[in-house]
Design a protein around this motif. Structure first.
Motif, PDB file in Angstrom:
ATOM      1  N   VAL A  77      21.500 -61.525  32.508  1.00 33.76           N
ATOM      2  CA  VAL A  77      21.302 -60.320  31.705  1.00 33.76           C
ATOM      3  C   VAL A  77      22.554 -60.043  30.878  1.00 33.76           C
ATOM      4  O   VAL A  77      23.665 -59.942  31.414  1.00 33.76           O
ATOM      5  N   ILE A  78      22.387 -59.933  29.563  1.00 30.43           N
ATOM      6  CA  ILE A  78      23.478 -59.594  28.645  1.00 30.43           C
ATOM      7  C   ILE A  78      23.287 -58.134  28.218  1.00 30.43           C
ATOM      8  O   ILE A  78      22.228 -57.778  27.684  1.00 30.43           O
ATOM      9  N   THR A  79      24.270 -57.293  28.463  1.00 30.81           N
ATOM     10  CA  THR A  79      24.195 -55.903  27.999  1.00 30.81           C
ATOM     11  C   THR A  79      24.661 -55.836  26.554  1.00 30.81           C
ATOM     12  O   THR A  79      25.791 -56.214  26.233  1.00 30.81           O
ATOM     13  N   VAL A  80      23.764 -55.374  25.680  1.00 35.27           N
ATOM     14  CA  VAL A  80      24.066 -55.284  24.250  1.00 35.27           C
ATOM     15  C   VAL A  80      24.043 -53.810  23.849  1.00 35.27           C
ATOM     16  O   VAL A  80      23.070 -53.097  24.120  1.00 35.27           O
ATOM     17  N   THR A  81      25.121 -53.373  23.216  1.00 38.69           N
ATOM     18  CA  THR A  81      25.258 -51.969  22.811  1.00 38.69           C
ATOM     19  C   THR A  81      24.908 -51.813  21.340  1.00 38.69           C
ATOM     20  O   THR A  81      25.358 -52.595  20.490  1.00 38.69           O
ATOM     21  N   PHE A  82      24.116 -50.782  21.039  1.00 40.58           N
ATOM     22  CA  PHE A  82      23.665 -50.516  19.674  1.00 40.58           C
ATOM     23  C   PHE A  82      24.187 -49.158  19.200  1.00 40.58           C
ATOM     24  O   PHE A  82      24.352 -48.225  19.991  1.00 40.58           O
ATOM     25  N   GLU A  83      24.453 -49.081  17.913  1.00 43.51           N
ATOM     26  CA  GLU A  83      24.821 -47.814  17.295  1.00 43.51           C
ATOM     27  C   GLU A  83      23.969 -47.618  16.058  1.00 43.51           C
ATOM     28  O   GLU A  83      23.578 -48.586  15.388  1.00 43.51           O
ATOM     29  N   ALA A  84      23.701 -46.334  15.752  1.00 45.67           N
ATOM     30  CA  ALA A  84      22.888 -46.018  14.578  1.00 45.67           C
ATOM     31  C   ALA A  84      23.568 -46.532  13.327  1.00 45.67           C
ATOM     32  O   ALA A  84      24.792 -46.443  13.177  1.00 45.67           O
TER      33      ALA A  84
END
Length: 758
Positions: free
Chosen positions: A743-750
């Protein structure tokens, strides 16, 4: 006859006194007069001293006999709403000399040399203090543990090597300490050298925090020398009261993180503000003036600012430094005013609804501009919006439509509602330095002024008044008094003051409020990332972009300076928290509120709303990015495990040639996206297989999911996934060799790369 002659002769003898007799007689008379005058004057003087000046002379005598030394009280602690320490007075020490106990100059020089080196004070100054005839002379206050230990070592050295005892004392003292350093700096404020509050809550509540100092009263002898310590009287100090803020450290930290990021990404020239408020109480949950300053070192300017000051002529530096410090300490959320721009349209719309001037069917025409008294006012959509109803006018943020709405409300009613929302008065927040608004004086407002005011231009308000008005729009129309202190306790924890919510007035009805919540919620849902959409939550809000009027030399590259803002709240159907975000003079790739402030609002709310346990309400398209937990498939037969994986909504990949599952990836209870890949290992040899992690950055969530599936990897989505967000970070770097199913945790921003309706 003879007898008469004798009497005459006798009389002549008495009358004819000699010169000596006459001199003695005059002398006696003079002495008597002098004695009478002298004793009389003395008696009068004695009476004057006794009856008139007696009390003052007595006080003077006592003051000459006694020495009064202040013992500092421990200043109260400042906590956040959950009891986390934000400011406290830590133990420190005073270094005090008893110079009367020195026996010779050799001892004095040794003590002065040691103390000056340890404490960083002037040797000559300390040496002069060792020569005073006193039992109590302060050398330095607020020293910390390391310096205290060195002073104690010096005391031992003086005793052993110089037979010098009782000349140095260490007395308890306190030093103000801010464990979170920059957190909420413009709210908390700081103290001066004498522990007096100078800014923020420290200043506003100084009387509560300061406590009552104690005293050491020491008797002096006839020569003015202090008597030994058995002639002292100690009066204990009373510790200050403790302050509990409404500020939530977690929410404050989240806001500060994204505001600092927004400043950097948009090259903001004049700082930024974020305020989060409980719409039902007026309590301030977070208040940010970004970027802040270190409360433990409040007189140090940012390196870039200090460098510019150092380049000035020497005579100008002191003034420039003072102005820079004042600007750094200034709480922009309270002490500055700004033109609100289109976020004010929520107030204009409320006025028109409340007065019954508009409804769902009311139409407004927009051809790209509108003329008022020969003045042409443009819409941001130069081609115009055509015919639109009231809801569409709000969602389009159409200036010509709002000019018409303002005209329907009328000048007098517009001013009444302006006052009703609280803009014409200070909010009353319990922080120092709140500014006044700037609006047209009574009788001076023209139709053109009304036109531009209807969309928030050409008048100035404080950010705190705007968020207060937004809360009123959302909470049923109640204008609340904002506050940052929730309660005050004494040193023993007893509550001595509780702050309750204060309702000033109801400016609009609940029906009007409910309608605005519906419309603004629809605006956010349909406009998406440009209007503050947060996946899983019903958010209502409005963007704003206002031109800064009166700027002689714009500092941005857009030809004019702007303020980009977003004001919104959630949930739209049951408002709990309102938030204002604005950036003063962005100079990056955009200046519209929808492009600069809305993404920051989304990023903040994406973390804050789950923290507040606000109920979720996901749209169907959002569900693809809601992480679910992997089950336990180990120990099952291969066929049983494959069926269980499919029932849980995952895809199954089998590694090995066995018929029983020995291990799995992801591990039990791991978070991964729906439809993710569960890798089942049926023998030990198959567990050595590896895949290479690709680059997920700068891509949408959907694309990241597709790429991950192609590599037999899983994704744990974090941040603003469904709000037009792009991947900005991944916890396992590109190129890393990992096992399939990891599992790769990917962070998103608007993203700011969106359209706008400002």
């Amino acid at each position: 006859m003879e007898d008469n002659e004798k009497k005459v002769r006798s009389t002549k003898k008495r009358a004819e006194l000699g010169p000596n007799q006459r001199l003695r007689q005059r002398t006696a008379v003079l002495i008597i007069v002098i004695l009478v005058i002298g004793f009389g004057a003395a008696l009068i003087r004695l009476s004057f001293l006794t009856l008139v000046q007696g009390s003052s002379l007595q006080e003077s005598a006592v003051s000459q006999m006694l020495r009064d030394t202040t013992i500092n009280a421990k200043r109260g602690t400042i906590y956040d709403t959950n009891g986390k320490v934000l400011a406290e007075s830590a133990s420190a020490w005073q270094v005090v000399l008893s110079p009367i106990n020195f026996k010779d100059d050799k001892q004095r020089e040794a003590a002065a040399s040691g103390l000056s080196e340890i404490l960083g004070v002037d040797y000559q100054n300390v040496l002069e203090k060792t020569q005073q005839k006193s039992y109590y002379v302060v050398v330095k206050r607020k020293i910390e543990v390391e310096a205290r230990d060195q002073v104690m070592a010096l005391m031992d050295k003086l005793s052993k090597e110089y037979d010098c005892d009782g000349v140095i004392q260490l007395l308890d003292d306190y030093k103000r300490y801010y464990p979170k350093e920059e957190l909420a700096s413009c709210v908390i404020g700081f103290t001066g050298a004498d522990e007096q509050g100078l800014e923020g809550v420290e200043f506003k509540y100084d009387d509560y925090l300061a406590g009552t100092p104690g005293r050491i009263v020491t008797a002096g002898d006839a020569r003015g020398t202090n008597m030994p310590f058995q002639y002292e009287q100690n009066i204990e100090a009373e510790d200050g009261n403790n302050i509990y803020l409404t500020i939530d450290e977690t929410i404050q930290s989240i806001c500060e993180k994204y505001m600092a990021q927004g400043i950097e990404e948009n090259n903001v020239k004049n700082r930024a503000v974020c305020i989060a408020m409980d719409v039902n109480t007026g309590a301030i949950l977070a208040m940010v003036t970004a970027n802040g300053y270190n409360l433990n070192d409040p007189y140090t300017l940012p390196q870039e600012t200090q460098q510019k000051i150092n380049e000035l002529p020497e005579k100008e530096r002191e003034k420039a430094e003072g102005e820079a410090l004042s600007a750094m300490w200034r709480n922009k959320a309270v002490a500055d005013t700004y033109m609100p721009g289109s976020v004010f349209k929520m107030c204009t719309a409320s006025m028109a609804l409340e007065e019954g001037k508009v409804n769902d069917e009311t139409n407004f025409a927009c051809g790209g501009s509108y003329v008022v008294d020969d003045k042409t006012i443009n819409c941001h959509a130069l081609g115009g919006h055509g015919n639109q109803n009231f809801t569409q006018a709000i969602c389009n943020s159409c200036n010509p439509a709002f000019i018409q709405i303002g005209q329907l409300v009328g000048m007098n009613k517009f001013r009444d509602y302006y006052r009703g929302f609280g803009f014409a008065e200070k909010s009353g927040i319990d922080l120092p330095g709140e500014a006044d608004d700037s609006f047209w004086p009574e009788g001076t407002m023209s139709m053109v002024d009304l036109a531009v005011a209807s969309f928030g231009q050409n008048f100035s308000i404080t950010p705190i008044s705007m968020i207060t008005a937004c809360a009123a729009v959302s909470n049923g129309g109640y204008v609340l008094q904002p506050y940052v202190v929730s309660k005050i306790t004494d040193a023993k924890g007893n509550v001595i003051k509780n702050v309750e919510k204060k309702v000033k007035r109801q400016v609009i009805s609940k029906e009007t409020s409910d309608k605005l919540n519906e419309i603004l919620g629809y605006n956010t849902e349909t406009a998406g990332a440009t209007a503050g959409y947060v996946a899983g939550y019903k958010v209502a809000g409005k963007t704003g972009t206002s031109e800064k009027i009166g700027v002689e030399e714009p500092v941005s590259g857009f030809g004019k300076d702007y303020i980009a803002s977003f004001c919104g709240y959630a949930p739209a159907d049951d408002p709990q928290i309102a938030m204002l975000v604005f950036f003063d003079t962005p100079d990056g790739g955009a200046y519209y509120g929808s492009q600069v402030s809305s993404p920051v609002f989304i990023n903040i709310m994406t973390e804050v709303l789950p923290y507040l346990e606000i109920k979720t309400d996901y749209k169907e398209e959002d569900l693809a990015f809601i992480d679910v937990s992997a089950g336990d498939y180990t120990g099952l037969s291969l066929e049983e495990a494959k069926k269980a994986v499919e029932n849980d909504g995952f895809t199954c990949t089998v590694k090995g040639s066995g018929d029983k599952v020995l291990s799995q990836l992801p591990a039990v209870a791991s978070k991964l996206s729906p439809g993710g890949s569960i890798v089942l290992y049926t023998d030990e040899e198959s567990r050595t297989e590896k895949v290479t992690v690709p680059n997920f950055l700068e891509n949408t969530a959907s694309y990241v999911n597709q790429v991950a599936a192609g590599y037999d990897l899983n994704v744990n989505f974090d941040g603003a996934v469904s709000s037009g967000g792009l991947a900005v970070a991944q916890d396992i770097p590109e190129g890393t060799e990992v096992a399939p199913g990891t599992v790769i945790t990917v962070t998103f921003e608007a993203s700011t790369d969106t359209g706008f309706n400002d």
